[in-house]
Design an enzyme around this catalytic site. Sequence first.
Site, short mmCIF file in Angstrom:
data_model
loop_
_atom_site.label_atom_id
_atom_site.label_comp_id
_atom_site.label_asym_id
_atom_site.label_seq_id
_atom_site.Cartn_x
_atom_site.Cartn_y
_atom_site.Cartn_z
N ILE A 116 -2.98 -10.95 -2.00
CA ILE A 116 -3.96 -11.81 -2.96
C ILE A 116 -3.63 -10.81 -4.41
CG2 ILE A 116 -5.74 -10.13 -2.69
CD1 ILE A 116 -7.49 -12.33 -2.70
N GLU A 155 -6.39 0.33 3.08
CA GLU A 155 -7.87 -0.20 2.59
C GLU A 155 -8.16 -1.27 3.63
OE1 GLU A 155 -7.71 -1.34 -1.44
OE2 GLU A 155 -7.28 0.42 -2.12
N HIS A 186 -0.80 -4.01 9.28
CA HIS A 186 0.00 -4.87 8.08
C HIS A 186 1.14 -4.23 7.59
CE1 HIS A 186 -3.38 -3.25 5.61
NE2 HIS A 186 -2.55 -3.20 4.92
P1 5GP Z 1 -3.37 -1.64 2.17
O1 5GP Z 1 -3.96 -0.59 1.23
O2 5GP Z 1 -4.65 -1.62 3.31
O3 5GP Z 1 -2.16 -1.27 3.03
O4 5GP Z 1 -3.33 -2.82 1.92
C1 5GP Z 1 -4.13 -4.13 1.82
C2 5GP Z 1 -3.42 -5.21 1.01
O5 5GP Z 1 -4.32 -6.37 1.22
C3 5GP Z 1 -3.64 -4.92 -0.53
O6 5GP Z 1 -2.08 -5.14 -1.14
C4 5GP Z 1 -4.42 -6.27 -1.07
O7 5GP Z 1 -3.94 -6.87 -2.14
C5 5GP Z 1 -4.44 -7.30 0.26
N1 5GP Z 1 -5.41 -7.87 0.22
C6 5GP Z 1 -6.87 -7.45 0.26
N2 5GP Z 1 -7.75 -8.52 0.56
C7 5GP Z 1 -6.88 -9.71 0.46
C8 5GP Z 1 -7.24 -10.85 0.96
O8 5GP Z 1 -8.55 -11.45 1.03
N3 5GP Z 1 -6.30 -12.04 0.96
C9 5GP Z 1 -4.70 -11.44 0.71
N4 5GP Z 1 -3.88 -12.50 0.90
N5 5GP Z 1 -4.69 -10.16 0.62
C10 5GP Z 1 -5.59 -9.23 0.57
#
Ligand code: 5GP
Length: 115
Positions: free
Chosen positions: A33, A97, A102
């Site tokens: 996103i 986060e 993922h």
């Molecule tokens: P983390 O910091 O957990 O490794 O990455 C989480 C990722 O999920 C971030 O890059 C953030 O932009 C993405 N993200 C968070 N909420 C959403 C959402 O509702 N939809 C999509 N497509 N990506 C999301």
Amino acid sequence: MKNKHLIFKKIINKETSTKIVYQDEIVTAFEDISPKAPIHILIIPNTFIKTSNDINEKNKNIFAHMFYIAVKVAKDKKISEDGYKIIINCNKNGGQEINYLHMHLVGGEKLKALY
Ligand code: 5GP
């Protein structure tokens, strides 16, 4: 939102407008996103795994498949020759986060080195 990981389940179930770039019975790949590069795709297992710490003897094939599909998407997006990064953040210090395992596939430009 407290249970941010629930959004990933909704994306798998196609209950959001998120663009899915690849899906099979094991994994789903979709556009981040808030892209940090021209190409920023997340690859997730269709069955819930919380963090990379939860990869085990039983589910390690899912993880291998995630990796395989990340590379396939990189090739489909034509960023494989120039190169890309595949990143997994784990827990607080890793900057995770969303508590749903993922892989980030990022590319499409020269990326900054982490080290
Ligand atoms: P983390 O910091 O957990 O490794 O990455 C989480 C990722 O999920 C971030 O890059 C953030 O932009 C993405 N993200 C968070 N909420 C959403 C959402 O509702 N939809 C999509 N497509 N990506 C999301």
